[in-house]
Design a protein around this motif. Structure first.
Motif, PDB file in Angstrom:
ATOM      1  N   PHE A  73       5.529   7.889   0.943  1.00  0.00           N
ATOM      2  CA  PHE A  73       6.693   8.388   0.232  1.00  0.00           C
ATOM      3  C   PHE A  73       6.649   9.907   0.275  1.00  0.00           C
ATOM      4  CE2 PHE A  73       9.040   7.693  -4.055  1.00  0.00           C
ATOM      5  CZ  PHE A  73      10.244   7.634  -3.395  1.00  0.00           C
ATOM      6  N   PHE A  74       7.679  10.551   0.846  1.00  0.00           N
ATOM      7  CA  PHE A  74       7.693  12.002   1.035  1.00  0.00           C
ATOM      8  C   PHE A  74       8.758  12.673   0.181  1.00  0.00           C
ATOM      9  CE2 PHE A  74       6.148  10.326   5.064  1.00  0.00           C
ATOM     10  CZ  PHE A  74       5.034  11.121   5.284  1.00  0.00           C
ATOM     11  N   TYR A  75       8.417  13.846  -0.342  1.00  0.00           N
ATOM     12  CA  TYR A  75       9.368  14.741  -0.998  1.00  0.00           C
ATOM     13  C   TYR A  75       9.594  15.869  -0.015  1.00  0.00           C
ATOM     14  CZ  TYR A  75      11.506  17.558  -4.681  1.00  0.00           C
ATOM     15  OH  TYR A  75      12.385  18.288  -5.442  1.00  0.00           O
ATOM     16  N   LYS A  77      12.574  22.116  -0.635  1.00  0.00           N
ATOM     17  CA  LYS A  77      12.014  23.127  -1.533  1.00  0.00           C
ATOM     18  C   LYS A  77      12.779  23.161  -2.852  1.00  0.00           C
ATOM     19  CE  LYS A  77      14.639  26.735   0.747  1.00  0.00           C
ATOM     20  NZ  LYS A  77      14.566  27.877   1.617  1.00  0.00           N
ATOM     21  N   ASP A  78      13.882  22.404  -2.930  1.00  0.00           N
ATOM     22  CA  ASP A  78      14.642  22.318  -4.177  1.00  0.00           C
ATOM     23  C   ASP A  78      13.792  21.646  -5.246  1.00  0.00           C
ATOM     24  OD1 ASP A  78      16.726  23.361  -2.710  1.00  0.00           O
ATOM     25  OD2 ASP A  78      17.624  21.405  -2.315  1.00  0.00           O
ATOM     26  N   ARG A  79      13.852  22.180  -6.434  1.00  0.00           N
ATOM     27  CA  ARG A  79      13.065  21.645  -7.541  1.00  0.00           C
ATOM     28  C   ARG A  79      13.945  20.724  -8.380  1.00  0.00           C
ATOM     29  NH1 ARG A  79       8.233  24.593  -8.506  1.00  0.00           N
ATOM     30  NH2 ARG A  79       7.986  26.199  -6.931  1.00  0.00           N
ATOM     31  N   LEU A  80      13.952  19.454  -7.998  1.00  0.00           N
ATOM     32  CA  LEU A  80      14.768  18.480  -8.710  1.00  0.00           C
ATOM     33  C   LEU A  80      14.089  18.049 -10.003  1.00  0.00           C
ATOM     34  CD1 LEU A  80      15.871  16.183  -5.758  1.00  0.00           C
ATOM     35  CD2 LEU A  80      17.067  18.129  -6.725  1.00  0.00           C
ATOM     36  N   THR A  81      14.891  17.598 -10.946  1.00  0.00           N
ATOM     37  CA  THR A  81      14.346  17.111 -12.209  1.00  0.00           C
ATOM     38  C   THR A  81      13.799  15.709 -12.012  1.00  0.00           C
ATOM     39  OG1 THR A  81      16.431  16.114 -12.914  1.00  0.00           O
ATOM     40  CG2 THR A  81      16.064  18.442 -13.508  1.00  0.00           C
ATOM     41  N   TYR A  82      13.048  15.250 -12.995  1.00  0.00           N
ATOM     42  CA  TYR A  82      12.490  13.896 -12.944  1.00  0.00           C
ATOM     43  C   TYR A  82      13.607  12.857 -12.832  1.00  0.00           C
ATOM     44  CZ  TYR A  82      10.385   9.560 -14.430  1.00  0.00           C
ATOM     45  OH  TYR A  82      10.003   8.254 -14.484  1.00  0.00           O
ATOM     46  N   GLN A  83      14.688  13.025 -13.609  1.00  0.00           N
ATOM     47  CA  GLN A  83      15.778  12.058 -13.589  1.00  0.00           C
ATOM     48  C   GLN A  83      16.433  11.989 -12.210  1.00  0.00           C
ATOM     49  OE1 GLN A  83      15.427  14.358 -16.064  1.00  0.00           O
ATOM     50  NE2 GLN A  83      14.797  12.958 -17.687  1.00  0.00           N
ATOM     51  N   GLU A  84      16.614  13.139 -11.557  1.00  0.00           N
ATOM     52  CA  GLU A  84      17.216  13.156 -10.227  1.00  0.00           C
ATOM     53  C   GLU A  84      16.308  12.458  -9.209  1.00  0.00           C
ATOM     54  OE1 GLU A  84      19.801  17.281 -10.232  1.00  0.00           O
ATOM     55  OE2 GLU A  84      17.620  17.416 -10.090  1.00  0.00           O
ATOM     56  N   ILE A  85      15.018  12.723  -9.294  1.00  0.00           N
ATOM     57  CA  ILE A  85      14.070  12.091  -8.380  1.00  0.00           C
ATOM     58  C   ILE A  85      14.020  10.590  -8.620  1.00  0.00           C
ATOM     59  CG2 ILE A  85      11.637  11.954  -7.709  1.00  0.00           C
ATOM     60  CD1 ILE A  85      11.468  14.974  -8.319  1.00  0.00           C
ATOM     61  N   ASN A  86      14.074  10.177  -9.876  1.00  0.00           N
ATOM     62  CA  ASN A  86      14.068   8.747 -10.202  1.00  0.00           C
ATOM     63  C   ASN A  86      15.299   8.055  -9.619  1.00  0.00           C
ATOM     64  OD1 ASN A  86      12.838   6.485 -11.448  1.00  0.00           O
ATOM     65  ND2 ASN A  86      14.302   6.640 -13.131  1.00  0.00           N
ATOM     66  N   VAL A 112       5.156  12.941 -10.009  1.00  0.00           N
ATOM     67  CA  VAL A 112       6.498  12.420 -10.269  1.00  0.00           C
ATOM     68  C   VAL A 112       6.827  11.282  -9.298  1.00  0.00           C
ATOM     69  CG1 VAL A 112       8.958  12.987 -10.204  1.00  0.00           C
ATOM     70  CG2 VAL A 112       7.369  14.535 -11.319  1.00  0.00           C
ATOM     71  N   LEU A 113       6.495  11.446  -8.019  1.00  0.00           N
ATOM     72  CA  LEU A 113       6.751  10.387  -7.034  1.00  0.00           C
ATOM     73  C   LEU A 113       5.976   9.117  -7.366  1.00  0.00           C
ATOM     74  CD1 LEU A 113       6.742  12.303  -3.643  1.00  0.00           C
ATOM     75  CD2 LEU A 113       8.706  11.378  -4.862  1.00  0.00           C
ATOM     76  N   ARG A 114       4.707   9.267  -7.750  1.00  0.00           N
ATOM     77  CA  ARG A 114       3.918   8.090  -8.115  1.00  0.00           C
ATOM     78  C   ARG A 114       4.491   7.403  -9.345  1.00  0.00           C
ATOM     79  NH1 ARG A 114      -0.662  11.207  -6.186  1.00  0.00           N
ATOM     80  NH2 ARG A 114      -0.854  12.156  -8.236  1.00  0.00           N
ATOM     81  N   GLU A 115       4.946   8.182 -10.305  1.00  0.00           N
ATOM     82  CA  GLU A 115       5.505   7.609 -11.531  1.00  0.00           C
ATOM     83  C   GLU A 115       6.825   6.889 -11.246  1.00  0.00           C
ATOM     84  OE1 GLU A 115       5.803   6.759 -15.694  1.00  0.00           O
ATOM     85  OE2 GLU A 115       4.178   7.135 -14.294  1.00  0.00           O
ATOM     86  N   THR A 116       7.688   7.485 -10.439  1.00  0.00           N
ATOM     87  CA  THR A 116       8.955   6.821 -10.129  1.00  0.00           C
ATOM     88  C   THR A 116       8.712   5.560  -9.309  1.00  0.00           C
ATOM     89  OG1 THR A 116       9.348   8.239  -8.207  1.00  0.00           O
ATOM     90  CG2 THR A 116      10.347   8.904 -10.301  1.00  0.00           C
ATOM     91  N   TYR A 117       7.711   5.598  -8.431  1.00  0.00           N
ATOM     92  CA  TYR A 117       7.335   4.385  -7.694  1.00  0.00           C
ATOM     93  C   TYR A 117       6.847   3.319  -8.665  1.00  0.00           C
ATOM     94  CZ  TYR A 117       4.093   1.151  -5.586  1.00  0.00           C
ATOM     95  OH  TYR A 117       3.412   0.014  -5.260  1.00  0.00           O
ATOM     96  N   ARG A 118       5.960   3.699  -9.571  1.00  0.00           N
ATOM     97  CA  ARG A 118       5.364   2.750 -10.505  1.00  0.00           C
ATOM     98  C   ARG A 118       6.445   2.050 -11.336  1.00  0.00           C
ATOM     99  NH1 ARG A 118       3.938   2.263 -15.674  1.00  0.00           N
ATOM    100  NH2 ARG A 118       4.826   4.251 -16.281  1.00  0.00           N
ATOM    101  N   LEU A 119       7.435   2.814 -11.778  1.00  0.00           N
ATOM    102  CA  LEU A 119       8.475   2.244 -12.623  1.00  0.00           C
ATOM    103  C   LEU A 119       9.481   1.388 -11.852  1.00  0.00           C
ATOM    104  CD1 LEU A 119       9.161   5.295 -14.946  1.00  0.00           C
ATOM    105  CD2 LEU A 119       7.908   3.210 -15.487  1.00  0.00           C
ATOM    106  N   LYS A 167       0.884  -1.169   0.000  1.00  0.00           N
ATOM    107  CA  LYS A 167       0.000   0.000   0.000  1.00  0.00           C
ATOM    108  C   LYS A 167       0.916   1.212   0.000  1.00  0.00           C
ATOM    109  CE  LYS A 167      -4.057  -1.937   0.495  1.00  0.00           C
ATOM    110  NZ  LYS A 167      -5.094  -1.802  -0.487  1.00  0.00           N
ATOM    111  N   MET A 168       0.755   2.100  -0.982  1.00  0.00           N
ATOM    112  CA  MET A 168       1.672   3.234  -1.135  1.00  0.00           C
ATOM    113  C   MET A 168       0.905   4.544  -1.203  1.00  0.00           C
ATOM    114  SD  MET A 168       4.743   4.492  -1.657  1.00  0.00           S
ATOM    115  CE  MET A 168       5.914   3.321  -2.244  1.00  0.00           C
ATOM    116  N   GLY A 169       1.392   5.522  -0.460  1.00  0.00           N
ATOM    117  CA  GLY A 169       0.869   6.875  -0.529  1.00  0.00           C
ATOM    118  C   GLY A 169       2.028   7.841  -0.757  1.00  0.00           C
ATOM    119  N   VAL A 170       1.746   9.005  -1.302  1.00  0.00           N
ATOM    120  CA  VAL A 170       2.781  10.009  -1.531  1.00  0.00           C
ATOM    121  C   VAL A 170       2.362  11.322  -0.885  1.00  0.00           C
ATOM    122  CG1 VAL A 170       3.635   8.982  -3.669  1.00  0.00           C
ATOM    123  CG2 VAL A 170       1.851  10.682  -3.775  1.00  0.00           C
ATOM    124  N   SER A 171       3.361  12.118  -0.521  1.00  0.00           N
ATOM    125  CA  SER A 171       3.070  13.392   0.115  1.00  0.00           C
ATOM    126  C   SER A 171       4.155  14.409  -0.224  1.00  0.00           C
ATOM    127  CB  SER A 171       2.992  13.207   1.630  1.00  0.00           C
ATOM    128  OG  SER A 171       2.750  14.440   2.258  1.00  0.00           O
TER     129      SER A 171
END
Length: 136
Positions: free
Chosen positions: A94-96, A99-108, A70-77, A48-52
């Protein structure tokens, strides 16, 4: 394996979420944090996964929603990193947390490292319980 994010995997139970915040353990890799607890065997689905995303760092809902997507997508993959190594069912949040705005690749990349860290932790816990059982 299905790489979707089906409704069975979505964390919606208020009691489970409360348990996560009160009794959950966490693993983090800046700026992501994964809080987890084992759940009942009779719950549907293995995870069971939640994001915040914090309102403190992103005042506008559009920004929070972007990072939640983005968090849900990186989890899914990358959820196979979790599923392949679990002996029991878990609830995750799953928490972000920046305040830094990371790119999708960095978050992945960070997501993969958090999942790997969790996997290593669970494996070491399983080895410890196995060793304790052998001693008894």
């Amino acid at each position: 394996m299905n790489d979707g994010y089906p409704i069975e995997e979505k964390l919606k139970s208020k009691t489970t979420i409360d348990l996560l915040f009160s009794e959950g353990k966490s693993v983090s890799k800046y700026p992501l944090r994964l809080v987890y607890i084992p759940i009942d065997k009779n719950v549907e689905g293995k995870i069971k996964m939640g994001v915040s995303v914090s309102k403190k760092y992103f005042k506008k809902a559009v920004d929070r929603n972007y990072y939640k997507r983005v968090l849900r997508e990186t989890y899914r993959l990358n959820k196979t990193l979790l599923l392949d190594n679990l002996n029991q069912k878990y609830a995750f949040m799953f928490f972000y947390q920046t305040k830094d705005r990371l790119t999708y690749q960095e978050i992945n990349e960070k997501t993969i490292s958090v999942f790997e860290k969790f996997r290593m932790l669970i494996q070491s816990e399983n080895m410890n319980t196995t060793n304790k059982k052998e001693l008894l």
